[in-house]
Design a protein around this motif. Structure first.
Motif, mmCIF file in Angstrom:
data_model
loop_
_atom_site.group_PDB
_atom_site.id
_atom_site.type_symbol
_atom_site.label_atom_id
_atom_site.label_comp_id
_atom_site.label_asym_id
_atom_site.label_seq_id
_atom_site.Cartn_x
_atom_site.Cartn_y
_atom_site.Cartn_z
ATOM 1 N N TYR A 412 0.832 -1.207 0.000
ATOM 2 C CA TYR A 412 0.000 0.000 0.000
ATOM 3 C C TYR A 412 0.866 1.255 0.000
ATOM 4 O O TYR A 412 0.545 2.256 -0.653
ATOM 5 C CB TYR A 412 -0.922 0.013 1.216
ATOM 6 N N ASP A 413 1.964 1.212 0.744
ATOM 7 C CA ASP A 413 2.860 2.361 0.802
ATOM 8 C C ASP A 413 3.392 2.701 -0.582
ATOM 9 O O ASP A 413 3.446 3.867 -0.970
ATOM 10 C CB ASP A 413 4.034 2.065 1.741
ATOM 11 N N ARG A 414 3.799 1.677 -1.320
ATOM 12 C CA ARG A 414 4.354 1.918 -2.657
ATOM 13 C C ARG A 414 3.280 2.410 -3.619
ATOM 14 O O ARG A 414 3.582 3.058 -4.609
ATOM 15 C CB ARG A 414 5.020 0.659 -3.183
ATOM 16 N N GLN A 415 2.042 2.075 -3.320
ATOM 17 C CA GLN A 415 0.930 2.585 -4.117
ATOM 18 C C GLN A 415 0.520 3.982 -3.676
ATOM 19 O O GLN A 415 -0.382 4.582 -4.244
ATOM 20 C CB GLN A 415 -0.278 1.655 -3.989
ATOM 21 N N LYS A 416 1.186 4.490 -2.638
ATOM 22 C CA LYS A 416 0.870 5.792 -2.032
ATOM 23 C C LYS A 416 -0.517 5.794 -1.395
ATOM 24 O O LYS A 416 -1.127 6.853 -1.226
ATOM 25 C CB LYS A 416 1.012 6.919 -3.060
ATOM 26 N N LYS A 417 -0.989 4.616 -1.008
ATOM 27 C CA LYS A 417 -2.247 4.512 -0.242
ATOM 28 C C LYS A 417 -1.866 4.412 1.231
ATOM 29 O O LYS A 417 -2.006 3.377 1.882
ATOM 30 C CB LYS A 417 -3.042 3.287 -0.701
ATOM 31 N N HIS A 418 -1.342 5.526 1.743
ATOM 32 C CA HIS A 418 -0.732 5.498 3.070
ATOM 33 C C HIS A 418 -1.747 5.255 4.187
ATOM 34 O O HIS A 418 -1.407 4.677 5.226
ATOM 35 C CB HIS A 418 0.026 6.797 3.310
ATOM 36 N N HIS A 419 -2.998 5.694 3.995
ATOM 37 C CA HIS A 419 -4.013 5.449 5.021
ATOM 38 C C HIS A 419 -4.291 3.952 5.169
ATOM 39 O O HIS A 419 -4.499 3.462 6.287
ATOM 40 C CB HIS A 419 -5.296 6.213 4.697
ATOM 41 N N LEU A 420 -4.271 3.219 4.044
ATOM 42 C CA LEU A 420 -4.446 1.760 4.108
ATOM 43 C C LEU A 420 -3.202 1.093 4.679
ATOM 44 O O LEU A 420 -3.293 0.084 5.386
ATOM 45 C CB LEU A 420 -4.746 1.204 2.718
ATOM 46 N N ALA A 441 7.720 1.756 9.768
ATOM 47 C CA ALA A 441 6.985 1.907 8.509
ATOM 48 C C ALA A 441 5.712 2.711 8.725
ATOM 49 O O ALA A 441 5.333 3.537 7.890
ATOM 50 C CB ALA A 441 6.655 0.533 7.931
ATOM 51 N N ARG A 442 5.036 2.483 9.865
ATOM 52 C CA ARG A 442 3.823 3.259 10.143
ATOM 53 C C ARG A 442 4.175 4.723 10.366
ATOM 54 O O ARG A 442 3.438 5.629 9.951
ATOM 55 C CB ARG A 442 3.085 2.691 11.354
ATOM 56 N N GLY A 443 5.318 4.964 11.018
ATOM 57 C CA GLY A 443 5.764 6.338 11.208
ATOM 58 C C GLY A 443 6.002 7.043 9.891
ATOM 59 O O GLY A 443 5.631 8.208 9.706
ATOM 60 N N VAL A 444 6.603 6.326 8.938
ATOM 61 C CA VAL A 444 6.826 6.893 7.606
ATOM 62 C C VAL A 444 5.488 7.177 6.922
ATOM 63 O O VAL A 444 5.314 8.221 6.286
ATOM 64 C CB VAL A 444 7.676 5.931 6.750
ATOM 65 N N ALA A 445 4.537 6.243 7.056
ATOM 66 C CA ALA A 445 3.211 6.446 6.447
ATOM 67 C C ALA A 445 2.509 7.659 7.068
ATOM 68 O O ALA A 445 1.902 8.467 6.351
ATOM 69 C CB ALA A 445 2.363 5.181 6.622
ATOM 70 N N TYR A 446 2.589 7.775 8.386
ATOM 71 C CA TYR A 446 2.013 8.963 9.040
ATOM 72 C C TYR A 446 2.687 10.232 8.528
ATOM 73 O O TYR A 446 2.037 11.259 8.319
ATOM 74 C CB TYR A 446 2.198 8.875 10.559
ATOM 75 N N TYR A 447 3.979 10.153 8.351
ATOM 76 C CA TYR A 447 4.739 11.300 7.848
ATOM 77 C C TYR A 447 4.227 11.712 6.471
ATOM 78 O O TYR A 447 4.023 12.900 6.187
ATOM 79 C CB TYR A 447 6.213 10.912 7.788
ATOM 80 N N GLU A 448 3.999 10.705 5.602
ATOM 81 C CA GLU A 448 3.486 10.991 4.262
ATOM 82 C C GLU A 448 2.090 11.611 4.324
ATOM 83 O O GLU A 448 1.726 12.418 3.467
ATOM 84 C CB GLU A 448 3.441 9.703 3.437
ATOM 85 N N LEU A 449 1.320 11.204 5.322
ATOM 86 C CA LEU A 449 -0.033 11.740 5.496
ATOM 87 C C LEU A 449 -0.035 13.083 6.215
ATOM 88 O O LEU A 449 -1.091 13.624 6.527
ATOM 89 C CB LEU A 449 -0.890 10.736 6.283
ATOM 90 N N LYS A 450 1.183 13.595 6.538
ATOM 91 C CA LYS A 450 1.380 14.870 7.237
ATOM 92 C C LYS A 450 0.827 14.829 8.666
ATOM 93 O O LYS A 450 0.499 15.863 9.239
ATOM 94 C CB LYS A 450 0.767 16.027 6.450
ATOM 95 N N LYS A 451 0.743 13.614 9.204
ATOM 96 C CA LYS A 451 0.364 13.468 10.613
ATOM 97 C C LYS A 451 1.660 13.352 11.412
ATOM 98 O O LYS A 451 2.055 12.278 11.880
ATOM 99 C CB LYS A 451 -0.529 12.235 10.795
ATOM 100 N N TYR A 452 2.313 14.497 11.552
ATOM 101 C CA TYR A 452 3.691 14.508 12.039
ATOM 102 C C TYR A 452 3.809 14.117 13.511
ATOM 103 O O TYR A 452 4.798 13.500 13.907
ATOM 104 C CB TYR A 452 4.307 15.876 11.780
ATOM 105 N N ARG A 453 2.833 14.453 14.317
ATOM 106 C CA ARG A 453 2.914 14.072 15.743
ATOM 107 C C ARG A 453 2.829 12.562 15.912
ATOM 108 O O ARG A 453 3.531 11.969 16.740
ATOM 109 C CB ARG A 453 1.820 14.779 16.551
ATOM 110 N N LEU A 454 1.961 11.931 15.108
ATOM 111 C CA LEU A 454 1.886 10.465 15.150
ATOM 112 C C LEU A 454 3.187 9.852 14.623
ATOM 113 O O LEU A 454 3.633 8.810 15.116
ATOM 114 C CB LEU A 454 0.694 9.987 14.327
ATOM 115 N N ALA A 455 3.792 10.507 13.638
ATOM 116 C CA ALA A 455 5.075 10.020 13.109
ATOM 117 C C ALA A 455 6.154 10.086 14.191
ATOM 118 O O ALA A 455 6.952 9.156 14.338
ATOM 119 C CB ALA A 455 5.498 10.844 11.897
ATOM 120 N N THR A 456 6.172 11.179 14.975
ATOM 121 C CA THR A 456 7.171 11.284 16.045
ATOM 122 C C THR A 456 6.942 10.217 17.108
ATOM 123 O O THR A 456 7.897 9.658 17.653
ATOM 124 C CB THR A 456 7.131 12.675 16.713
ATOM 125 N N ALA A 457 5.665 9.894 17.386
ATOM 126 C CA ALA A 457 5.358 8.873 18.400
ATOM 127 C C ALA A 457 5.888 7.504 17.970
ATOM 128 O O ALA A 457 6.496 6.777 18.768
ATOM 129 C CB ALA A 457 3.851 8.816 18.644
#
Length: 748
Positions: A412-420, A441-457
């Motif tokens: 899903y990440d490679r498809q840019k379907k980061h929410h999935l 990997a989830r942190g990277v996906a959150y980062y792509e979704l601009k959910k930066y606080r979740l990415a830091t967590a």
């Protein structure tokens, strides 16, 4: 049980995808038959598939394809009656009879198998599920026969395809890449790929497909991306046939269907290999390969030849027992490896930090950024085309396996379907709480979704589990950077550099943070370090060029901008940077050229229109300057400088009231900037509103007492009003500030 008053069922001999396979006696003809049970339930598609399989088997008459003789219904179950073939499946043959035949016999089996599939193709049938367990070797000559046509498909319109578009059709590990992608056309070359896998497995004596990944999702990824080692690279023998066979199999296994060797040509080439030629090893040569390639398929393995000269001397006891000892050790090491890897998340190469995009504006301005995590190289067909339903189907068989959910997330990440991807990584974490790769990997996906606080967590969680890894510090630092916590970004970059002083991306991250903190010299130093470590870094030249731009070192900014354009010629920002540097260097024609290219790439870049508008203004093309400033304001209504620049152009065109409207907005946006006040004074002076002109010139001087032009302009208004003493005082101050400016210029 007597089925259809004719077939006496004796025993179960196998289990198919839709039911059992029975050994039975045809009491009419006194001969054995095999009966395939097909449990249809109420699914019309499955019933049509069963009827189609029987039709194909009835239609085909070839020694390499099993024949059907009857079709009947009993207790709502459908049964296909076919010839009974006494033999061993190719999968069991490879497992149980490893290396028992020579290269010549392997080639014979391969040719006969390919001829059987070619016969299907000539009859308008694509098999779509070729695999060793569907092939049986019978008689003393080990002739192959295809047993199952359960999901075969018509090439022509004789029968319509009944497979759902989003179903996973085939067996992962033997399926061609296009079978994972719903809109890709299935052709006869789909079977060629499957044959390539089967033959590769036969010639290397490996029990599993070389594309087997341990889990369905990872097998899918390998099929789409992995280039397996060539056959010749695994052989210790110098055999001309092996080289030709290796090239042939490589052609069969091309990821793109159109590039594969046609099946008819494959048969021709195999026949040529069967013909004895000069330089070939003898037919009794047995080709030996590593016992287990399943976990080393991505490595080029070199095997030392074990060839001894013929001798009448009897081998020693040690030599006799050595093969047994080696086999025992291989089994022991294999068990240890299996136990150590079972249910253990596999560590993967982690991605690095990519570019931060910024507009090159008039004077210091906060970054406009969209940081992207860099991907690994893609090979051939990519997983981005795989349908969500196909991915779900692939993982449904192992829904409680953490690694499968992780692999699903990667797809899903490679498809840019980061929410999935986030959903899949979360399931992996629920099943394996310490699965640090899934957190990362989830942190990277959150980062792509601009959910930066979740990415830091998530990055913090990885750091807690594996503090020795530098990558999560870069991820967390990049997230802090986007949250405008630049000092925290610097702190994480410092730790990453301490853990890995050769990480160009750690230096690049710190350069971005320093740039945002307006520590431009440090940004230059870190960008330079990133380039020293990785001269091909895609974005370090751009970042350093931006820092040079802010330091007003426009020559250096132009040089870095030119290098950045070579690296990323389709990024409008690099042209914008160089165009802005050209503008401030007085090279307005070049500035127009670069900003025009930036606009071609990104027509929504307001900053490109703004810089080009300024260049047009300096070339006295005021109408064009108005047009570009208007476009910049259309895209960004609150653009800080575009209103001011359009007001200047309107002033030059004598459109004073339009100029006042724009400049009033500019004063509202930048109340501490002296330039709009000075322009307002000029406009009011042109309109002969001298009192208002004096007010705005005075405000200009208050904001910037060294701005000599304001003194001169106010003096001219005082002259108009007959206030000569005030005018003389302003002229003296004008001369003083001009003299000081010249001295400062010479000193620099």
């Amino acid at each position: 049980m007597l089925l259809n008053q004719r077939y006496q069922i004796q025993r179960i001999i196998g289990q198919g995808g839709m039911g059992k396979v029975y050994y039975a006696i045809d009491v009419h003809h006194k001969k054995p038959v095999a009966i395939k049970e097909c449990i249809v339930k109420k699914d019309k598609n499955i019933l049509e598939r069963v009827q189609r399989e029987y039709y194909f088997m009835l239609k085909c008459h070839h020694p390499g394809v099993v024949k059907a003789s009857d079709f009947c219904l009993y207790n709502n179950h459908y049964f296909i009656v076919m010839e009974y073939v006494d033999g061993i499946s190719l999968s069991n043959f490879i497992k149980q009879k490893s290396k028992c035949i020579d290269l010549q016999k392997q080639l014979e089996i391969s040719l006969q198998l390919c001829e059987a599939v070619a016969f299907l193709h000539k009859n308008g049938i694509i098999h779509r599920d070729l695999k060793p367990s569907n092939i049986i070797l019978y008689s003393e000559n080990l002739k192959p026969k295809l047993l199952d046509l359960g999901i075969a498909k018509c090439i022509d319109q004789e029968l319509a395809t009944i497979t759902n578009a989003n179903s996973l059709i085939g067996t992962p590990g033997y399926m061609a890449p296009e079978q994972f992608i719903p809109k890709e056309k299935i052709t006869t070359n789909t079977d060629v790929f499957s044959l390539g896998v089967i033959l590769y497995q036969l010639f290397t004596w490996t029990e599993r497909s070389p594309l087997y990944g341990g889990h369905i999702a990872s097998t899918m990824t390998k099929t789409l991306e992995l280039q397996i080692p060539s056959l010749i690279s695994l052989s210790p023998f110098q055999d001309l046939r092996l080289q030709k066979l290796s090239d042939l199999l490589e052609s069969c296994l091309c990821k793109k269907s159109s590039r594969r060797v046609p099946l008819e040509q494959l048969c021709v080439n195999l026949r040529k290999l069967l013909s004895p030629t000069k330089g070939n090893v003898t037919n009794t040569t047995r080709i030996q390969y590593p016992l287990n390639l399943d976990n080393t398929a991505t490595k080029q393995v070199k095997i030392q030849p074990n060839i001894t000269k013929a001798s009448n001397k009897k081998p020693s006891k040690i030599a006799q027992r050595l093969p047994i000892l080696l086999t025992f050790l291989s089994i022991c090491f294999g068990l240890v490896y299996l136990l150590s890897t079972t249910n253990k998340p596999k560590k993967e190469h982690r991605p690095n930090i990519n570019n931060v995009e910024q507009s090159a504006t008039n004077r210091p301005k906060k970054l406009i950024s969209k940081n992207i995590i860099r991907r690994q190289k893609k090979h051939n067909l990519d997983v981005k085309h795989v349908d969500k339903n196909v991915i779900d189907k692939a993982t449904s068989l192992a829904s409680q396996n953490a690694i499968d959910h992780y692999q699903k997330g990667k797809i899903y990440d490679r498809q840019k379907k980061h929410h999935l991807a986030v959903v899949s990584y979360t399931k992996a974490i629920e099943l394996s709480f310490q699965y640090f790769d899934a957190y990362y990997a989830r942190g990277v996906a959150y980062y792509e979704l601009k959910k930066y606080r979740l990415a830091t967590a998530d990055a913090t969680k990885v750091i807690q589990i594996k503090p020795q890894y530098f990558e999560p510090y870069i991820l967390r630092g990049a997230a802090w950077y986007h949250l405008h916590n630049d000092n925290l970004a610097v702190a994480d970059a410092n730790i990453a550099i301490k853990l890995n002083s050769q990480s160009s991306d750690a230096y690049y991250l710190r350069a971005m943070a320093y740039y945002s903190l307006r520590k431009y010299r440090r940004a230059v130093a870190d960008s330079s370090k990133a380039l020293e470590i990785n001269p091909q870094h895609l974005y370090a030249n751009y970042r350093r060029g931006m820092a040079y731009y802010e330091l007003k070192k426009y020559g250096h900014a132009i040089a870095d901008g030119s290098k950045a354009i070579e690296r990323t010629p389709h990024d409008h920002n690099v042209y914008l940077l160089r165009g802005a540097a050209y503008y401030w260097s007085g090279k307005h024609a070049l500035a127009i050229s670069d900003t025009s290219q930036a606009i071609n790439i990104n027509p929504q870049s307001s900053e490109s229109y703004h810089i080009r508008g300024m260049a047009y203004y300096n070339l006295q093309k005021y109408v064009l300057a108005v047009a570009d400033s208007s476009k910049a304001l259309e895209i960004t209504p609150q653009h800080i400088y575009a209103s001011y620049r359009r007001a200047m152009a309107y002033y030059r065109l004598g459109k004073y009231h339009l100029a006042i409207t724009d400049n009033t907005k500019a004063i509202e946006l930048t109340p501490n900037d002296h330039s709009p006040y000075y322009l307002q004074g000029l406009i009011y002076q042109a309109l002969e509103k001298y009192d208002l002109a004096i007010i705005h010139y005075t405000k200009t001087i208050k904001l910037n007492s060294q701005y000599s032009k304001a003194y001169r302009s106010r003096a001219s208004v005082y002259q108009q009003l007959g206030q000569h003493e005030l005018a003389e005082a302003d002229i003296k101050e004008y001369n003083k500030q001009t003299h000081l400016h010249l001295q400062n210029t010479k000193a620099k």
